[in-house]
Structure formats: structure tokens, C-alpha cells
Design a protein around this motif. Structure first.
Motif, mmCIF file in Angstrom:
data_model
loop_
_atom_site.group_PDB
_atom_site.id
_atom_site.type_symbol
_atom_site.label_atom_id
_atom_site.label_comp_id
_atom_site.label_asym_id
_atom_site.label_seq_id
_atom_site.Cartn_x
_atom_site.Cartn_y
_atom_site.Cartn_z
ATOM 1 N N LYS A 194 -15.318 45.884 -11.805
ATOM 2 C CA LYS A 194 -16.306 46.964 -11.925
ATOM 3 C C LYS A 194 -16.651 47.535 -10.551
ATOM 4 C CE LYS A 194 -19.409 44.475 -14.178
ATOM 5 N NZ LYS A 194 -18.802 43.181 -14.489
ATOM 6 N N SER A 195 -16.924 46.635 -9.593
ATOM 7 C CA SER A 195 -17.327 47.130 -8.263
ATOM 8 C C SER A 195 -16.193 47.875 -7.601
ATOM 9 C CB SER A 195 -17.727 45.991 -7.340
ATOM 10 O OG SER A 195 -18.613 45.150 -7.998
ATOM 11 N N SER A 196 -14.977 47.311 -7.716
ATOM 12 C CA SER A 196 -13.879 47.999 -7.024
ATOM 13 C C SER A 196 -13.611 49.359 -7.664
ATOM 14 C CB SER A 196 -12.615 47.145 -6.976
ATOM 15 O OG SER A 196 -12.481 46.385 -8.138
ATOM 16 N N LEU A 197 -13.890 49.467 -8.952
ATOM 17 C CA LEU A 197 -13.713 50.768 -9.613
ATOM 18 C C LEU A 197 -14.693 51.785 -9.022
ATOM 19 C CD1 LEU A 197 -12.146 52.145 -11.930
ATOM 20 C CD2 LEU A 197 -14.061 51.637 -13.418
ATOM 21 N N ILE A 198 -15.962 51.390 -8.931
ATOM 22 C CA ILE A 198 -16.952 52.309 -8.359
ATOM 23 C C ILE A 198 -16.614 52.620 -6.899
ATOM 24 C CG2 ILE A 198 -19.373 52.484 -7.628
ATOM 25 C CD1 ILE A 198 -20.252 51.546 -10.258
ATOM 26 N N ASN A 199 -16.213 51.595 -6.145
ATOM 27 C CA ASN A 199 -15.884 51.835 -4.735
ATOM 28 C C ASN A 199 -14.720 52.788 -4.592
ATOM 29 O OD1 ASN A 199 -17.923 50.149 -4.100
ATOM 30 N ND2 ASN A 199 -16.631 48.368 -3.712
ATOM 31 N N VAL A 299 -8.875 50.045 -19.228
ATOM 32 C CA VAL A 299 -8.067 48.834 -19.059
ATOM 33 C C VAL A 299 -7.620 48.823 -17.597
ATOM 34 C CG1 VAL A 299 -6.064 47.561 -19.899
ATOM 35 C CG2 VAL A 299 -7.336 49.036 -21.461
ATOM 36 N N ASN A 300 -8.268 47.948 -16.806
ATOM 37 C CA ASN A 300 -8.055 47.947 -15.362
ATOM 38 C C ASN A 300 -6.928 46.972 -14.981
ATOM 39 O OD1 ASN A 300 -8.502 48.486 -12.650
ATOM 40 N ND2 ASN A 300 -10.101 46.927 -12.453
ATOM 41 N N LYS A 301 -6.476 47.077 -13.719
ATOM 42 C CA LYS A 301 -5.391 46.242 -13.172
ATOM 43 C C LYS A 301 -4.071 46.539 -13.897
ATOM 44 C CE LYS A 301 -8.840 42.656 -12.202
ATOM 45 N NZ LYS A 301 -9.256 41.259 -12.272
ATOM 46 N N TRP A 302 -3.938 47.776 -14.341
ATOM 47 C CA TRP A 302 -2.722 48.189 -15.052
ATOM 48 C C TRP A 302 -1.497 48.055 -14.154
ATOM 49 C CZ3 TRP A 302 -1.759 48.100 -19.831
ATOM 50 C CH2 TRP A 302 -0.700 48.825 -20.407
ATOM 51 N N ASP A 303 -1.745 48.196 -12.830
ATOM 52 C CA ASP A 303 -0.629 48.089 -11.877
ATOM 53 C C ASP A 303 -0.106 46.652 -11.816
ATOM 54 O OD1 ASP A 303 -3.311 47.663 -10.816
ATOM 55 O OD2 ASP A 303 -2.308 47.057 -8.975
ATOM 56 N N LEU A 332 -8.329 54.210 -21.707
ATOM 57 C CA LEU A 332 -7.627 54.714 -20.518
ATOM 58 C C LEU A 332 -7.023 53.525 -19.776
ATOM 59 C CD1 LEU A 332 -9.814 57.219 -18.471
ATOM 60 C CD2 LEU A 332 -7.701 57.704 -19.673
ATOM 61 N N PHE A 333 -5.818 53.682 -19.250
ATOM 62 C CA PHE A 333 -5.199 52.613 -18.469
ATOM 63 C C PHE A 333 -5.316 52.986 -17.005
ATOM 64 C CE2 PHE A 333 -3.433 52.633 -22.678
ATOM 65 C CZ PHE A 333 -3.516 51.299 -23.031
ATOM 66 N N VAL A 334 -6.085 52.192 -16.250
ATOM 67 C CA VAL A 334 -6.396 52.592 -14.870
ATOM 68 C C VAL A 334 -6.110 51.446 -13.918
ATOM 69 C CG1 VAL A 334 -8.252 54.106 -15.678
ATOM 70 C CG2 VAL A 334 -8.806 51.794 -14.957
ATOM 71 N N SER A 335 -6.167 51.763 -12.622
ATOM 72 C CA SER A 335 -6.131 50.717 -11.628
ATOM 73 C C SER A 335 -7.104 51.084 -10.518
ATOM 74 C CB SER A 335 -4.723 50.570 -11.047
ATOM 75 O OG SER A 335 -4.803 49.844 -9.845
ATOM 76 N N ALA A 336 -8.140 50.247 -10.365
ATOM 77 C CA ALA A 336 -9.123 50.506 -9.309
ATOM 78 C C ALA A 336 -8.444 50.323 -7.957
ATOM 79 C CB ALA A 336 -10.291 49.540 -9.449
ATOM 80 N N LYS A 337 -7.405 49.483 -7.929
ATOM 81 C CA LYS A 337 -6.750 49.176 -6.669
ATOM 82 C C LYS A 337 -5.936 50.373 -6.173
ATOM 83 C CE LYS A 337 -3.770 45.561 -4.941
ATOM 84 N NZ LYS A 337 -2.858 44.582 -5.520
ATOM 85 N N LEU A 340 -4.980 54.703 -9.863
ATOM 86 C CA LEU A 340 -4.242 55.268 -10.991
ATOM 87 C C LEU A 340 -5.183 55.831 -12.062
ATOM 88 C CD1 LEU A 340 -1.419 55.391 -12.581
ATOM 89 C CD2 LEU A 340 -2.144 53.229 -13.579
ATOM 90 N N ARG A 341 -4.982 57.093 -12.418
ATOM 91 C CA ARG A 341 -5.711 57.802 -13.493
ATOM 92 C C ARG A 341 -7.222 57.886 -13.299
ATOM 93 N NH1 ARG A 341 -2.335 54.853 -16.906
ATOM 94 N NH2 ARG A 341 -0.487 56.028 -17.466
#
Length: 446
Positions: A194-199, A299-303, A332-337, A340-341
Motif C-alpha cells: 500500500k505504501s509503495s503504491l502511494i509513494n 492486484v499488485n506485484k504483477w511484475d 487492475l493488474f499493477v506494479s507499485a515497483k 505498471l498501469r
């Protein structure tokens, strides 16, 4: 949405066996907020929405396990007090007239006093005011104000207690102008990113960041501007509890989620692609569903996931399956790292937030309903057939409709769902739940 739509939060703190759950049940009655047709959500009575006179508030039970030694009791109570101080508008400190003033009560009272949050001291099990008043006065020694005598089991003194609690609620009249910016709560269990997504959202060059000072919830809301539009993100992250007690962690997470979800229009539930959707995710999603919010499942960490051409379908199916009560949620398939998307996330927030606030004209609704009825005859029972007279939308966030029928009993859940699907087919309403209220009108009223 301005803060006035936000229900105040009242947290109950107290030692084991002082009657927290009795008080909870006395106030919540049986109409505790459980959505009957929501499979997969177990409802521990951690919170309930309570309406008294004309105010509604959320009551939270911070309690945890029933420990066996005084040291553990004290550390448990400190943890409860911590939860209460971080999330509540008013703290209800419950003590027991029959156990009298206990050492740990004093230590917790000191903590609560230092928090500068309003505390209402409530003395339970006072079955007779004449008999116990002298013992009630003893609690003045805690130094946190007047003790209020009640008997939760006999429902005595609850009105006076609630009156006292409500004196401390934030004013409902907001002087500031309505804040029209979409409010988004990022929720999910610990360590899903969650935090890395906001960051990451903050790190984009196009974003301008400023922190809004702590709100009543002491959460820091973050303003983010994307493509010229302002958003407010409510963060429930940053909870690294060094607590060995797992139940507490889960309870804490649920309480934080309830208070964040209440303040949001759109809820982004972050789940871990590698781990997949879990029972804890379902609990958190259930809170958003129950409170009628627009929902996006990120859905995070998709990478980090090994993928083939079927992976997206498999993961989608699993999410849909576990969260079967919210087929409307956008995935949605995302990656905070890698980012992505993430731009797509803003697009999706805009879309679901518009749908959450969408109004449909009555004329159009009635046309859709008439067509639906013509295509699939309403159910009948013992020769009596359901008639649908009229449908109208009564509110938004979430869109809520009233359907007038000849007999409520005949309006089965599945037929309501069928009408809902017809409305969704026409208007989409992606990402938002729809609510239906069924009202009865006798034939002659027509």
C-alpha cells in the motif's frame, strides 16, 4: 465529499469481563450491520453502526483475548487504548462497579488522559443506583472526569451515557465549502504494497504533493494532482505493530480499514499477485461492500509473477470467485515497483467515482423495468403474482433505488438481482454497488 458525511467513531476500552460485549449488544441490538447475503465474510462483532436520536456513529470494540495474568491484562489494555487513541473521535472507558477501582484502570486512565482525546468514563453493572452510588464515586480518583453509571445488562442509564458521548462529536455543520475532490482509501492487509503504491503515485513527475495536516482520525491524507485533477488519498498503511498477538493485529487492521473506508468515496483494495486473494482480503473487501463504496481491486506485484497467456484469466477468476458478492468491482493488474498501469488507476478512479455518483432519470428506469418484466415474468406464489409498479432512484454514493411492488414477500433476492443486471446492462455502473429498497403498495393505491 466533506467530512460531515463521516460517521464519528466511538471506541470502547476496558478490562476483560467488565461487560464490553454486553454493552455492545445492548446498543447494537440485533440489527448489527451484517449483510445477510454476503458469503465469505465472517463477522466478528468488532464494529457496528448505531443510530441514537438523529445521529449515527460507529462503535468499535477494541477488546482482544481474555488473558490470565495482571501483567498481560495491562499490556492488552494499553494496546486497546492505543487503537482507540489512534482511530476514535471519542473513547468510552468502561469499568466495573463490582470489581471496583483496579490498578490497571489507573495506568490506562493516565494514558488516555495524555492523548487529549475526549474520554467518557462509564461504570457498568450498577443494577441499583441507590445501592452502588458510593462505589461509583470512587472512580473520580481516575482523574478523567465524571463517572457515568449504567447497567448494560438491564439497559439502564444508556441514554444519559450516549448523550454524554455525543457532546464530544465533531460539529456536523461544516463551515468550509464542500470538498468535491474524490477521496480514495488505499486498503489491504499488511505488506501488500500500500505504501509503495502511494509513494509511486507521488513520485510521478506530473504529481504535485502536499500533506493535509492530520484529520480527526490522525491519518495523514495525501493530496495528489494528476493530469490537472486533484485527488485525496487516505492511507491506512504504516501500521507496523510489534505485537506478538495475531488477533490484535487483525482487529487493528479491520478497525483502521473501517475508519478509512468511511471517509472515502472510492476504495482501492490492494492484493498481492504472488500470494493471491486471501480470506483476509475478503474481510477487508466486505467492509467496503457493506458500506456501499466504489471498489477497485489492484492486484499488485504483477511484475513479480511468472506469467503465461492464461495467467490474467486465472487470477481474475480466483478474485471473482473469492469476492463473489462484488461482481461490480473493477480489477487492475499493477506494479507499485515498476509503475505498471498506474496512470490507468487514475482513469479507473475517475470512472468508478462518476458511476458511484450517477443519477438515472425515473422515466428511463421505468422503461428498463417494464422491458425486464416483459422478458422475464416476475415470480408468483400460491397463485399470487408479483407486480412491479414503479422504480425511482432516491440517492447516490452508492446509487440507491426504490421499487414499489404489490407484495414484498414475492420480490425474491434473485429477481432484484435480475432487475439490477438489466439496469447495469444499460448504464454500466462499473465499480459501484447498487442498493435496492423494496416498498409495498396495495393495488387500490394505484
Amino acid at each position: 465529499m466533506s467530512k460531515k458525511n463521516q460517521k464519528p467513531i466511538v471506541a470502547v476500552v476496558g478490562r476483560p469481563n467488565v461487560g464490553k460485549s454486553t454493552l455492545f449488544n445492548a446498543l447494537a441490538g440485533e440489527n448489527i450491520s451484517i449483510v445477510k447475503d454476503t458469503p465469505g465474510i465472517t463477522r466478528d462483532r468488532i464494529y457496528a453502526d448505531i443510530t441514537w436520536l438523529d445521529r449515527t456513529f460507529t462503535l468499535i470494540d477494541t477488546g482482544g483475548i481474555e488473558p490470565d495474568s495482571d501483567d498481560i491484562i495491562l499490556s492488552q489494555m494499553r494496546a486497546q487504548a492505543q487503537i482507540a487513541m489512534e482511530t476514535a473521535d471519542v473513547i468510552l472507558f468502561l469499568v466495573d462497579v463490582k470489581q471496583g477501582l483496579v490498578d490497571s484502570d489507573g495506568k490506562v486512565a493516565d494514558m488516555l488522559r495524555r492523548s487529549h482525546k475526549p474520554v467518557v468514563l462509564v461504570v457498568n453493572k450498577v443494577d441499583s443506583f441507590e445501592k452502588y452510588m458510593a462505589d461509583v464515586y470512587e472512580f473520580y480518583n481516575l482523574g478523567i472526569g465524571d463517572p457515568h453509571p449504567i447497567s448494560a445488562a438491564n439497559r439502564m442509564g444508556l441514554g444519559d451515557m450516549l448523550e454524554e458521548v455525543m457532546k464530544h462529536f465533531p460539529e456536523t455543520e461544516e463551515t468550509e465549502e464542500e470538498d468535491e475532490r474524490p477521496r480514495i482509501a488505499i486498503v489491504g492487509k499488511p505488506n501488500v504494497g500500500k505504501s509503495s503504491l502511494i509513494n509511486k503515485l507521488l513520485g510521478e513527475d506530473r504529481l504535485i504533493v502536499s500533506d493535509i495536516a492530520g484529520t480527526t482520525r490522525d491519518a495523514v491524507d495525501t493530496e495528489i494532482t494528476f493530469d490537472g485533477k486533484e485527488y485525496v488519498f487516505i492511507d491506512t498503511a504504516g501500521l507496523r505493530r510489534k505485537n506478538k498477538i495475531k488477533e490484535d493485529l487483525e482487529r487493528f487492521m479491520i478497525i483502521r480499514t473501517v475508519s478509512a473506508v468511511d471517509r472515502a468515496d472510492v476504495v482501492v483494495l490492494v492484493i498481492d499477485a504472488v500470494e493471491g486473494v486471501t480470506e483476509q482480503d475478503a474481510k477487508i473487501a466486505g467492509i467496503a461492500h457493506e458500506r456501499g463504496k466504489a471498489v477497485i481491486i489492484a492486484v499488485n506485484k504483477w511484475d513479480a509473477l511468472e506469467k503465461d497467456d492464461k495467467t490474467i484469466y486465472r487470477v481474475t477468476e480466483r478474485v471473482r470467485d473469492t469476492l463473489s458478492y462484488m461482481p461490480y468491482a473493477e480489477i487492475l493488474f499493477v506494479s507499485a515497483k515498476t509503475g505498471l498501469r498506474l496512470p490507468k488507476l487514475f482513469e479507473t478512479i475517475n470512472m468508478v467515482s462518476e458511476n458511484h455518483a450517477m443519477r438515472v432519470q425515473t422515466g428511463v428506469l421505468n422503461e428498463i423495468m417494464a422491458e425486464a418484466v416483459a422478458m422475464q415474468q416476475p415470480p408468483s406464489d400460491k397463485g399470487k403474482r408479483l407486480k412491479l409498479y414503479y422504480i425511482t432512484q432516491v440517492s447516490v454514493k452508492p446509487p440507491t433505488f426504490v421499487i414499489f411492488v404489490n407484495d414484498k414477500e414475492l420480490m425474491h433476492f434473485s429477481y432484484t438481482r435480475y432487475i439490477e443486471n438489466q439496469i447495469r446492462e444499460t448504464f454500466g455502473f462499473k465499480g459501484t454497488p447498487l442498493r435496492f429498497i423494496i416498498r409495498e403498495r396495495k393495488e387500490k393505491e394505484q
